[in-house]
Design an enzyme around this catalytic site. Structure first.
Site, PDB file in Angstrom:
ATOM      1  N   TYR A  51       2.420  10.330  -7.042  1.00  0.00           N
ATOM      2  CA  TYR A  51       2.273   8.824  -6.366  1.00  0.00           C
ATOM      3  C   TYR A  51       2.430   7.716  -7.258  1.00  0.00           C
ATOM      4  O   TYR A  51       3.321   6.777  -6.898  1.00  0.00           O
ATOM      5  CB  TYR A  51       0.872   8.928  -5.789  1.00  0.00           C
ATOM      6  N   SER A  59       5.203  -0.355  -2.983  1.00  0.00           N
ATOM      7  CA  SER A  59       4.709   0.593  -1.748  1.00  0.00           C
ATOM      8  C   SER A  59       6.179   0.535  -1.063  1.00  0.00           C
ATOM      9  O   SER A  59       5.971   1.207  -0.098  1.00  0.00           O
ATOM     10  CB  SER A  59       3.633  -0.310  -1.040  1.00  0.00           C
ATOM     11  N   TYR A 119       0.431  -3.498   6.425  1.00  0.00           N
ATOM     12  CA  TYR A 119      -1.086  -3.397   6.576  1.00  0.00           C
ATOM     13  C   TYR A 119      -1.669  -4.185   7.549  1.00  0.00           C
ATOM     14  O   TYR A 119      -1.186  -4.348   8.621  1.00  0.00           O
ATOM     15  CB  TYR A 119      -1.761  -3.518   5.272  1.00  0.00           C
ATOM     16  N   VAL A 162       3.209  -4.517  -3.769  1.00  0.00           N
ATOM     17  CA  VAL A 162       2.198  -5.595  -4.461  1.00  0.00           C
ATOM     18  C   VAL A 162       3.147  -6.130  -5.714  1.00  0.00           C
ATOM     19  O   VAL A 162       2.649  -6.851  -6.398  1.00  0.00           O
ATOM     20  CB  VAL A 162       1.150  -4.819  -5.052  1.00  0.00           C
ATOM     21  N   LYS A 180       7.412   3.910  -0.605  1.00  0.00           N
ATOM     22  CA  LYS A 180       6.732   4.898   0.370  1.00  0.00           C
ATOM     23  C   LYS A 180       7.581   5.128   1.755  1.00  0.00           C
ATOM     24  O   LYS A 180       7.645   6.096   2.151  1.00  0.00           O
ATOM     25  CB  LYS A 180       5.386   3.990   1.053  1.00  0.00           C
TER      26      LYS A 180
HETATM   27  N1  GLN Z   1       0.722   1.642  -6.451  1.00  0.00           N
HETATM   28  C1  GLN Z   1       0.168   0.492  -5.501  1.00  0.00           C
HETATM   29  C2  GLN Z   1      -1.263   0.970  -5.371  1.00  0.00           C
HETATM   30  O1  GLN Z   1      -1.412   2.157  -5.003  1.00  0.00           O
HETATM   31  C3  GLN Z   1       0.808   0.302  -4.300  1.00  0.00           C
HETATM   32  C4  GLN Z   1       0.326  -0.608  -3.490  1.00  0.00           C
HETATM   33  C5  GLN Z   1       1.205  -1.800  -2.683  1.00  0.00           C
HETATM   34  O2  GLN Z   1       2.101  -1.989  -3.146  1.00  0.00           O
HETATM   35  N2  GLN Z   1       0.659  -2.084  -1.469  1.00  0.00           N
HETATM   36  O3  GLN Z   1      -2.230   0.246  -5.199  1.00  0.00           O
END
Ligand code: GLN
Length: 306
Positions: free
Chosen positions: A190, A65, A242, A260, A68
């Site tokens: 994505y 993430s 988050y 993650v 992003k």
């Molecule tokens: N690719 C992961 C997902 O979509 C990214 C989530 C994350 O890093 N928090 O679940």
């Protein structure tokens, strides 16, 4: 780098390394489960060009993430303020993959860093670029100074095979008309975007433009304006972790973003970027030791944006 920072990082690293790790490695993306949970690295890049890293700071990991922020930067560059008609700028107070608020807000994700928001950002890039996958890669290659950087097929394929929640999110948003392209194409991009791998050193270099008023460190090239930089940093502070964004601001006091894969990048505007990697995550999906280390650094240095 001034020895004061070196000392602070060394202390924080040693102290955090010896802590019991209460986190768990993410396994819902099967490929991520193979990572060595003992990996632990940190790297600081100062805006004066000096660097300092420790532990597994040169080892690549899946940034997930954290990417992003870079896809948002590219989409914001293209669409300008119109982007906020498609994705909001409010903390969600939910987990990263939650579907909950999409019904309340009629398919407008709360912010660009929850999965739903990042999926809409991918849709925007597909609409506005000839070849979103290639052009996004070119963009990160430019920011990181790594001309050979590429997507990890292994990680992307692993998530493509199991990413049912993201499939649900994309289709649900499409039902409200806020996904313009085919869900398959949007999700494919994505998952590729999330599969990028960087080391702590590369990550802290890549993000240094956000500590530097939107300009690259290497050649002072303008990537985005100061005002856009302010807004992206504000979003990282309020939404980057988050449902734990408040806790991160409270403990660390810097804008940052987690993934993650166990990585976190954070920055102190006009001063430094810092990246840390420790794969075991707390229940909110953020690196357990990564957060602890950063808390030590800002507490010890008595420097945060507050
Ligand atoms: N690719 C992961 C997902 O979509 C990214 C989530 C994350 O890093 N928090 O679940």
């Amino acid at each position: 780098m001034e020895s004061i920072y070196k000392k602070i990082i060394e202390n924080a690293y040693t102290l955090t390394k010896s802590r019991k790790d209460k986190g768990e490695v993410a396994t819902y993306i099967p490929e991520l489960a193979y990572v060595d949970p003992a990996m632990f690295g940190v790297h600081m890049t100062k805006l004066d060009g000096t660097n300092f890293g420790l532990g597994n700071n040169l080892e690549k990991f899946s940034i997930q993430s954290i990417a992003k922020v870079l896809s948002l930067t590219l989409a914001y560059k293209i669409l300008g303020e119109k982007i906020w008609q498609r994705v909001d700028v409010e903390p969600s107070g939910t987990k990263f993959d939650s579907l909950l608020l999409l019904e309340t807000y009629k398919g407008i994700p709360r912010n660009p860093f929850v999965n739903s928001g990042a999926i809409v950002v991918c849709d925007i890039l597909i609409t506005h670029l000839k070849n979103a996958k290639q052009e996004f890669l070119d963009f990160i290659r430019e920011l990181s100074g790594l001309p050979d950087l590429t997507y990890s097929d292994k990680i992307a394929d692993s998530e493509k095979a199991t990413g049912y929640r993201n499939v649900a999110l994309c289709n649900y948003i499409k039902s409200y008309g806020n996904i313009k392209n085919e869900p398959d194409e949007v999700l494919d991009f994505y998952f590729d975007m999330c599969s990028i791998e960087l080391s702590c050193k590369e990550l802290s270099h890549t993000f240094s433009f956000l500590a530097n008023g939107g300009r690259t460190l290497k050649d002072n090239k303008k990537i985005i304006s100061k005002s856009m930089t302010k807004r992206i940093n504000a979003l990282m502070l309020t939404c980057g972790f988050y449902d734990e964004s408040g806790e991160f601001a409270f403990r660390v006091g810097l804008p940052g973003k987690s993934g993650v894969g166990g990585g976190i990048v954070a920055l102190y505007p006009k001063n430094y970027t810092i990246a840390v990697w420790s794969p075991k995550l707390n229940p909110n999906g953020n690196s357990y030791k990564g957060m602890k280390l950063l808390e030590e650094v800002t507490t010890d240095s008595e420097l945060s944006i507050f």
